[in-house]
Structure formats: structure tokens, C-alpha cells
Design a protein around this motif. Structure first.
Motif, mmCIF file in Angstrom:
data_model
loop_
_atom_site.group_PDB
_atom_site.id
_atom_site.type_symbol
_atom_site.label_atom_id
_atom_site.label_comp_id
_atom_site.label_asym_id
_atom_site.label_seq_id
_atom_site.Cartn_x
_atom_site.Cartn_y
_atom_site.Cartn_z
ATOM 1 N N ILE A 108 18.730 33.005 27.722
ATOM 2 C CA ILE A 108 19.149 32.460 26.424
ATOM 3 C C ILE A 108 19.220 30.933 26.421
ATOM 4 O O ILE A 108 18.560 30.296 25.603
ATOM 5 C CB ILE A 108 20.482 33.088 25.974
ATOM 6 N N PRO A 109 19.985 30.320 27.319
ATOM 7 C CA PRO A 109 19.983 28.855 27.310
ATOM 8 C C PRO A 109 18.612 28.270 27.612
ATOM 9 O O PRO A 109 18.272 27.193 27.134
ATOM 10 C CB PRO A 109 20.997 28.485 28.403
ATOM 11 N N ALA A 110 17.809 28.966 28.388
ATOM 12 C CA ALA A 110 16.503 28.441 28.761
ATOM 13 C C ALA A 110 15.502 28.510 27.615
ATOM 14 O O ALA A 110 14.674 27.613 27.455
ATOM 15 C CB ALA A 110 15.962 29.200 29.975
ATOM 16 N N ALA A 112 16.052 30.396 24.139
ATOM 17 C CA ALA A 112 16.375 30.870 22.787
ATOM 18 C C ALA A 112 15.957 29.888 21.691
ATOM 19 O O ALA A 112 15.429 30.305 20.651
ATOM 20 C CB ALA A 112 17.862 31.173 22.677
ATOM 21 N N ALA B 113 17.609 22.155 24.847
ATOM 22 C CA ALA B 113 17.071 22.957 25.950
ATOM 23 C C ALA B 113 15.739 22.400 26.440
ATOM 24 O O ALA B 113 15.475 22.372 27.645
ATOM 25 C CB ALA B 113 16.913 24.413 25.517
ATOM 26 N N ARG B 117 14.441 19.721 30.250
ATOM 27 C CA ARG B 117 13.285 19.876 31.141
ATOM 28 C C ARG B 117 12.377 18.659 31.159
ATOM 29 O O ARG B 117 11.370 18.645 31.876
ATOM 30 C CB ARG B 117 12.466 21.104 30.715
ATOM 31 N N VAL B 165 22.116 28.191 17.701
ATOM 32 C CA VAL B 165 20.894 28.676 18.349
ATOM 33 C C VAL B 165 20.790 30.195 18.205
ATOM 34 O O VAL B 165 19.742 30.731 17.813
ATOM 35 C CB VAL B 165 20.864 28.284 19.843
ATOM 36 N N LEU B 166 21.879 30.894 18.505
ATOM 37 C CA LEU B 166 21.853 32.353 18.420
ATOM 38 C C LEU B 166 21.612 32.803 16.977
ATOM 39 O O LEU B 166 20.845 33.747 16.736
ATOM 40 C CB LEU B 166 23.168 32.935 18.941
ATOM 41 N N VAL B 169 17.976 32.487 16.195
ATOM 42 C CA VAL B 169 17.205 33.558 16.827
ATOM 43 C C VAL B 169 17.355 34.847 16.025
ATOM 44 O O VAL B 169 16.411 35.610 15.860
ATOM 45 C CB VAL B 169 17.674 33.800 18.283
#
Lengths: 212, 212
Positions: A108-110, A112, B113, B117, B165-166, B169
DNA sequence: TGTACATCAGTGAACGCGCGTTCACTGATGTAC
DNA sequence: TGTACATCAGTGAACGCGCGTTCACTGATGTAC
């Protein structure tokens, strides 16, 4: 056929499993088909014998990662006294270990935020797995009505994955650790406070005057 | 020069401003240089008169989006009684309106997120803006020691951006609304409970037996 | 004030590269007889 | 049991495409005289 009966299914599963790690590490668009096949010891040309498209693999890899997390936590809970199940999940989630190894951590954190922008089909597949995870989490919150447990599970998961994202943005230093700690304490505090007899302050998380 | 003195600065600002919307909408890698320049009414060739690389624009666009959010909330807080400042921010954050318009919303759920990276330079630039936002949020939590306010600000922001975020989704249906509600209630409840006289249940957010 | 020159934001073609996908082919194995 | 054929997972070259970046060029304006 060139290979024995179950060979294709095994290869397929190997591609999915390796991809789920690489995609969590580098993002839903961060790794190419050729590299994903190389991880499984194959060349890129054979990809389409296993998947209709790159996106189809992404969906399978996410589902795999979500299922693994949900199952791991369920098993962990089974080996823990009911009143400590939820706390044990939260405490193992918000750790530097998890933060520094996204490839083997929660999807999820990666992923979502990226998934929310994918096609409706992909997004919905992810939402279904999210729903399963929430139900499993709610199962670990005893002594409250189911609706309360579900609300707590949703809010806790949001707090956990949110803190993980922020901690990763913050790197690996003091600020990042502060985020993990604040997230962990807030989630544990909130859930324990929602229990009938659970309004007393938790260790190290006083509500009015912090000791640390 | 071809254009008047301030023309270049204005064009630069216009590119950054438009890019900050497009990148929040489609992700840090979701829009190309040509499209970003087109948004500003220019052709792609001129891009490198303004930025060293695409990544440099990404950094500027994120900083711009974060500054705008931080400033908007600070101003909103100024026009609100001290004890309601934090709640007004949380309530305006976790709404379907914000969920459905990521381009003009908070950059954290949209991009954090992915930023985690990116190169260390990009990540650190974002982390610095995150730190500023947390400090601003902590300023809106009165009647508690600063350390507690900061912890609350961190945990609240994690819960808010995580729930967003959730919710994204989950789409725009019932499940998504449930996530927004659960996130909103949990954050408001936790912060009000941390105040000296604030242990009483909030409207519609009973701790033991939900009415809804 | 008027004129010649220098500047440089912006243009649009081109570059090299990596990507997802396609395709003709391979060859070890399962299957039919 | 032995043999010829069909299958199809996997190979590696090739495709078309879009991307970030480069570059020679343009031309309106600021500046020097």
C-alpha cells in the motif's frame, strides 16, 4: 509440451512473485518487462505466453503482495493473545526494517498512490484487496462493535501506511524515526482508547504531558 | 533581449505552476516535457532555457505545490478561532472534493510515494517542505506542549494523507466515502482527546457505541 | 534622437535510447498409433 | 514397446513509438554609440 505438466504454472508464479518485489521497490512503472523476465531467469519474448499485457502482471503482482501481507498478519495474530493482536501488527509495521525494505513490505505505501491513477479495472482489483485487508485488521480489534472495529481498522491502516510513506520521504535519519514513532503511538493510543476499559494512558504515550 | 525584463521569470513561474497541477494529476512521471510546455503555451525546445533537466522542474513544481498548501492552511487558520483551527483544516482536507481533484490538492498523497524513490536531492527537497508543513500544522494545535503538538501534527498528517490515498484507490463510491469519514473522525478524535479538557466524545464520533 | 549591433527566449527538427509488444523460429516433451 | 507427429514455453531479433535532450536558427527587443 516442452515441459512437464505444472511447469508453466510454476514459471508464471515465479514471475509474479519476483515482480511483486521489484514493483514495490521501484514503483508500478519503475521496472521494464525485460528486467522482470530476467528476474525469473527468462528472456522478454516469452512474457506474452503468460500475460496479456504488462498491466495484467502488475495486477497479479499486487494481488499477490496484498494476499501475502494479509495472510502473514492473520497468522501472526493467531499466535498472539487477542488483546495484543492489533498492537503486534502495528508495532511490526511501523519499524525502520519495514521502511528500509519496501520490496518485501506492504504494497500500500509503495504502490497505492500510483494504482489510484491506473485503469478502473486495475484500481478496482486493488480496492478489493484493500477491503480484504481491512476486514482482516478489524478481526484483530476485540471488545468493540464490528462497525467501530472496521472504522478503527480503516483509520489505523491509513495512519500506518501514511506514516510509512512520510518516513520514506524523510529518509533514514532522525526525522524519519520521529515519524515512525509518532505514527505508531497515535495508532496504538487511538485503538486502545476505543476499548471499554482502555482509556488509561499507554506506556510512553501520555495524553497530556509527554515524558520524552 | 527579445522580451521585457520580467518576462522570463513570468514564463518560468507559469511553467512551474501548470506543471504542479499536471504532476499531481498524473504522477511525477506521468506527463512529458512537451505536454508540460504546451500547458504554458510554449514548445518543448525552449524547456532547457528554464530548467537544467525535467527532474529540476519536478522539484520546483513540488515545492510550489507544498508552499501553496502550507500557506493556504496558514491563512485559513488565521481566520478561525484558535481551538477550531486544526479541525477546520482536517475537515476541509478529507472531503470528496479534495479526493476528486488531486491536481489542485495536497501534493503528499499524490506524489510522496514516488518522491521517496527519486534521487536523494529530490527526496530531501520534498522532506524539507514536509517539515515546514508539519511545523505549520503543529502551530494550529493549542493548549498542549510543543512536543505533543508536533507529534500530533505528524500523526494527523499521516492519517490524513493516508486516508486520501486509500479513498482514491477505492474510487468515488460508498467504500471511498467510508474511508474519508473514518479518517476524519479518527484524526479529530485523537487530537481533541489530547487536550487537557478534551476527553469528551466528539459529535458523531462516540468512542464505544457508534450511532451511525 | 536615431541607428547598428548583441542578446537570448523561444522554435521545431533531429538525436539516441528504452520501452511494450510482435513474430518467426526452436526443440524437448506429451500423445497417438 | 517403439516411432512419428503435434504442441507450445521459451528465444532473440525486430517493430513502432514516445520520451528527454540537443542544436542550429529566428527575430523582437535592450543597449551602445
Amino acid at each position: 509440451m516442452r515441459y512437464s505438466r505444472e511447469h508453466k504454472a510454476e514459471t508464471h508464479a515465479r514471475i509474479v512473485k519476483n515482480a511483486s518485489v521489484r514493483l514495490r521497490e521501484h514503483g508500478a512503472h519503475g521496472v521494464g518487462v525485460a528486467d522482470l523476465m530476467k528476474d525469473a531467469g527468462l528472456t522478454h519474448g516469452g512474457f506474452y505466453a503468460h500475460f496479456d499485457s504488462r498491466e495484467a502482471l502488475v495486477v497479479e503482482a499486487f494481488a499477490y503482495a496484498m494476499d501475502r501481507s494479509t495472510e502473514r498478519w492473520r497468522k501472526k495474530a493467531e499466535q498472539t493473545p487477542p488483546d495484543k493482536r492489533f498492537a503486534s501488527i502495528v508495532e511490526s509495521y511501523l519499524t525502520p526494517l519495514h521502511r528500509d525494505d519496501p520490496g518485501h513490505g506492504c504494497a500500500i505505501p509503495a504502490l497505492a498512490a500510483e494504482i489510484a491513477r491506473e485503469s478502473p479495472k486495475t484500481r478496482k482489483a486493488f480496492a478489493a484487496k484493500l477491503e480484504e485487508m481491512i476486514e482482516m485488521l478489524a478481526d484483530q480489534i476485540p471488545d468493540v462493535p464490528r462497525k467501530t472495529a472496521r472504522k478503527q481498522a480503516i483509520a489505523s491502516l491509513a495512519g500506518m501506511m501514511g506514516a510509512m510513506v512520510l518516513a520514506r520521504v524523510a529518509g533514514t535519519g532522525e526525522f524519519s524515526g520521529e515519524i515512525l514513532t509518532a505514527g505508531r503511538e497515535a495508532v496504538l493510543d487511538r485503538v486502545s482508547a476505543s476499548k471499554p476499559g482502555g482509556k488509561k494512558a499507554r506506556k510512553g504515550v501520555p495524553k497530556q504531558a509527554p515524558t520524552a
